[in-house]
Scaffold this motif. Structure first.
Motif, PDB file in Angstrom:
ATOM      1  N   ARG A  72     -43.691  28.019 -12.680  1.00  0.00           N
ATOM      2  CA  ARG A  72     -43.894  28.841 -11.490  1.00  0.00           C
ATOM      3  C   ARG A  72     -43.169  28.243 -10.295  1.00  0.00           C
ATOM      4  O   ARG A  72     -43.146  27.026 -10.111  1.00  0.00           O
ATOM      5  N   GLU A  73     -42.609  29.121  -9.488  1.00  0.00           N
ATOM      6  CA  GLU A  73     -42.045  28.721  -8.204  1.00  0.00           C
ATOM      7  C   GLU A  73     -43.154  28.767  -7.159  1.00  0.00           C
ATOM      8  O   GLU A  73     -43.967  29.692  -7.135  1.00  0.00           O
ATOM      9  N   ILE A  74     -43.204  27.737  -6.311  1.00  0.00           N
ATOM     10  CA  ILE A  74     -44.270  27.609  -5.320  1.00  0.00           C
ATOM     11  C   ILE A  74     -43.654  27.447  -3.943  1.00  0.00           C
ATOM     12  O   ILE A  74     -42.684  26.702  -3.772  1.00  0.00           O
ATOM     13  N   GLU A  75     -44.206  28.121  -2.965  1.00  0.00           N
ATOM     14  CA  GLU A  75     -43.799  27.913  -1.570  1.00  0.00           C
ATOM     15  C   GLU A  75     -44.628  26.772  -0.987  1.00  0.00           C
ATOM     16  O   GLU A  75     -45.854  26.817  -1.003  1.00  0.00           O
ATOM     17  N   SER A  76     -43.948  25.753  -0.487  1.00  0.00           N
ATOM     18  CA  SER A  76     -44.630  24.626   0.141  1.00  0.00           C
ATOM     19  C   SER A  76     -44.122  24.468   1.569  1.00  0.00           C
ATOM     20  O   SER A  76     -43.101  25.049   1.938  1.00  0.00           O
ATOM     21  N   PRO A  77     -44.825  23.679   2.391  1.00  0.00           N
ATOM     22  CA  PRO A  77     -44.345  23.431   3.761  1.00  0.00           C
ATOM     23  C   PRO A  77     -42.971  22.767   3.799  1.00  0.00           C
ATOM     24  O   PRO A  77     -42.302  22.778   4.821  1.00  0.00           O
ATOM     25  N   PHE A  78     -42.541  22.183   2.657  1.00  0.00           N
ATOM     26  CA  PHE A  78     -41.250  21.519   2.595  1.00  0.00           C
ATOM     27  C   PHE A  78     -40.178  22.405   1.973  1.00  0.00           C
ATOM     28  O   PHE A  78     -39.057  21.975   1.771  1.00  0.00           O
ATOM     29  N   GLY A  79     -40.518  23.626   1.624  1.00  0.00           N
ATOM     30  CA  GLY A  79     -39.594  24.519   0.946  1.00  0.00           C
ATOM     31  C   GLY A  79     -40.113  24.873  -0.435  1.00  0.00           C
ATOM     32  O   GLY A  79     -41.258  24.589  -0.782  1.00  0.00           O
ATOM     33  N   LYS A  80     -39.256  25.491  -1.223  1.00  0.00           N
ATOM     34  CA  LYS A  80     -39.666  25.924  -2.555  1.00  0.00           C
ATOM     35  C   LYS A  80     -39.838  24.733  -3.495  1.00  0.00           C
ATOM     36  O   LYS A  80     -39.058  23.790  -3.478  1.00  0.00           O
ATOM     37  N   ALA A  81     -40.902  24.793  -4.291  1.00  0.00           N
ATOM     38  CA  ALA A  81     -41.172  23.770  -5.298  1.00  0.00           C
ATOM     39  C   ALA A  81     -41.343  24.456  -6.635  1.00  0.00           C
ATOM     40  O   ALA A  81     -41.641  25.654  -6.710  1.00  0.00           O
ATOM     41  N   GLN A  82     -41.141  23.706  -7.694  1.00  0.00           N
ATOM     42  CA  GLN A  82     -41.270  24.271  -9.032  1.00  0.00           C
ATOM     43  C   GLN A  82     -42.300  23.485  -9.836  1.00  0.00           C
ATOM     44  O   GLN A  82     -42.231  22.257  -9.910  1.00  0.00           O
ATOM     45  N   GLY A  83     -43.268  24.211 -10.406  1.00  0.00           N
ATOM     46  CA  GLY A  83     -44.306  23.580 -11.208  1.00  0.00           C
ATOM     47  C   GLY A  83     -44.191  23.964 -12.667  1.00  0.00           C
ATOM     48  O   GLY A  83     -43.957  25.131 -13.000  1.00  0.00           O
ATOM     49  N   HIS A  84     -44.337  22.979 -13.540  1.00  0.00           N
ATOM     50  CA  HIS A  84     -44.336  23.197 -14.990  1.00  0.00           C
ATOM     51  C   HIS A  84     -45.718  22.819 -15.492  1.00  0.00           C
ATOM     52  O   HIS A  84     -46.150  21.668 -15.373  1.00  0.00           O
ATOM     53  N   TYR A  85     -46.422  23.791 -16.092  1.00  0.00           N
ATOM     54  CA  TYR A  85     -47.806  23.601 -16.508  1.00  0.00           C
ATOM     55  C   TYR A  85     -47.928  23.816 -18.012  1.00  0.00           C
ATOM     56  O   TYR A  85     -47.437  24.802 -18.552  1.00  0.00           O
ATOM     57  N   PHE A  86     -48.585  22.873 -18.672  1.00  0.00           N
ATOM     58  CA  PHE A  86     -48.760  22.921 -20.116  1.00  0.00           C
ATOM     59  C   PHE A  86     -50.260  22.940 -20.425  1.00  0.00           C
ATOM     60  O   PHE A  86     -51.028  22.207 -19.801  1.00  0.00           O
ATOM     61  N   PRO A 102     -39.329  19.227  -2.838  1.00  0.00           N
ATOM     62  CA  PRO A 102     -37.999  18.990  -2.252  1.00  0.00           C
ATOM     63  C   PRO A 102     -37.904  17.725  -1.416  1.00  0.00           C
ATOM     64  O   PRO A 102     -36.843  17.446  -0.855  1.00  0.00           O
ATOM     65  N   VAL A 103     -38.983  16.954  -1.302  1.00  0.00           N
ATOM     66  CA  VAL A 103     -38.953  15.713  -0.528  1.00  0.00           C
ATOM     67  C   VAL A 103     -39.686  14.609  -1.291  1.00  0.00           C
ATOM     68  O   VAL A 103     -40.535  14.875  -2.137  1.00  0.00           O
ATOM     69  N   ASP A 104     -39.346  13.375  -0.972  1.00  0.00           N
ATOM     70  CA  ASP A 104     -40.003  12.212  -1.573  1.00  0.00           C
ATOM     71  C   ASP A 104     -41.342  11.984  -0.867  1.00  0.00           C
ATOM     72  O   ASP A 104     -41.395  11.902   0.359  1.00  0.00           O
ATOM     73  N   ILE A 105     -42.437  11.909  -1.633  1.00  0.00           N
ATOM     74  CA  ILE A 105     -43.766  11.709  -1.046  1.00  0.00           C
ATOM     75  C   ILE A 105     -44.412  10.415  -1.525  1.00  0.00           C
ATOM     76  O   ILE A 105     -45.587  10.169  -1.290  1.00  0.00           O
ATOM     77  N   GLU A 106     -43.625   9.560  -2.190  1.00  0.00           N
ATOM     78  CA  GLU A 106     -44.198   8.332  -2.734  1.00  0.00           C
ATOM     79  C   GLU A 106     -44.108   7.182  -1.725  1.00  0.00           C
ATOM     80  O   GLU A 106     -43.322   6.249  -1.863  1.00  0.00           O
ATOM     81  N   ASN A 107     -44.938   7.258  -0.705  1.00  0.00           N
ATOM     82  CA  ASN A 107     -45.128   6.115   0.179  1.00  0.00           C
ATOM     83  C   ASN A 107     -46.634   5.931   0.311  1.00  0.00           C
ATOM     84  O   ASN A 107     -47.405   6.889   0.163  1.00  0.00           O
TER      85      ASN A 107
END
Length: 201
Positions: A72-86, A102-107
């Motif tokens: 699924r394509e998802i609208e986020s505050p950072f732009g479009k994101a893509q989720g893969h669900y199993f 679309p952005v690095d969130i690993e801090n």
């Protein structure tokens, strides 16, 4: 499966797959515990599980069957994101996902806020009771483990990891309320095997 609770902040991207799978688990019987679609065999045993690998997702998990995938394509505050669900449903629900942001969130600061809000949102969204929570690490990447009793009495065990601009989730949901202790013990063993089998590649 409604996804409209994704809203104000990117934290809620974590809740997407949780909502899909938690609602799914509460809306149908679990095989091996009063009905369902399982047919016995490997799915009702901890033996014979096979490794499932996603080359694109760069991860693998051990499962008692073959999962179905939804993208699924998802609208986020950072732009479009893509989720893969199993998802795989046998004697329990096995769910896992990865979401590309679309952005690095690993801090440390952002990761903690995301994981805290994930916990709080799940408890409110599913009227759950937090049974256990702890910080975890996967290959040096931050994460969190939650064990939640849902309003239905089902038990959700949920791991979330943050890897750069990607989030990973691994979820195991099984019946809890009114289930014999021997079955509960089996579910705990299956959950541990599944959740601990998640590896990054």
């Amino acid at each position: 499966m409604k996804l409209n609770y994704i809203a104000r902040f990117s934290l809620l991207l974590f809740i997407l797959v949780s909502g899909v799978e938690y609602c799914s688990a509460q809306s149908k019987p679990v095989p091996g515990v009063g009905g369902g679609t399982g047919s016995g065999g490997a799915e009702h045993s901890l033996n014979g599980w096979k490794e499932f690998t996603s080359e694109e997702g760069r991860f693998s998990v051990s499962l008692p069957g073959v999962p179905k995938e939804i993208v699924r394509e998802i609208e986020s505050p950072f732009g479009k994101a893509q989720g893969h669900y199993f998802n795989l449903s046998t004697f329990a629900d096995f769910g896992f996902s990865y979401t590309n942001l679309p952005v690095d969130i690993e801090n440390p600061e952002t990761a903690k806020k995301l994981l805290d809000h994930t916990r709080d949102s799940m408890l409110v969204r599913f009227k759950g009771k937090l049974l256990e929570e702890k910080d975890i690490i996967l290959d040096g990447h931050p994460g969190r483990f939650f064990k939640i009793e849902l309003a239905s009495g089902d038990i959700a065990r949920h791991k979330v990891f943050i890897v750069g601009s990607r989030t990973y989730q691994v979820v195991f949901i099984s019946k809890g309320r009114g289930v014999p202790s021997t079955i509960l013990g089996f579910h705990e063993s299956a959950a541990t095997k599944f959740l601990n089998s998640c590896k990054l590649r």
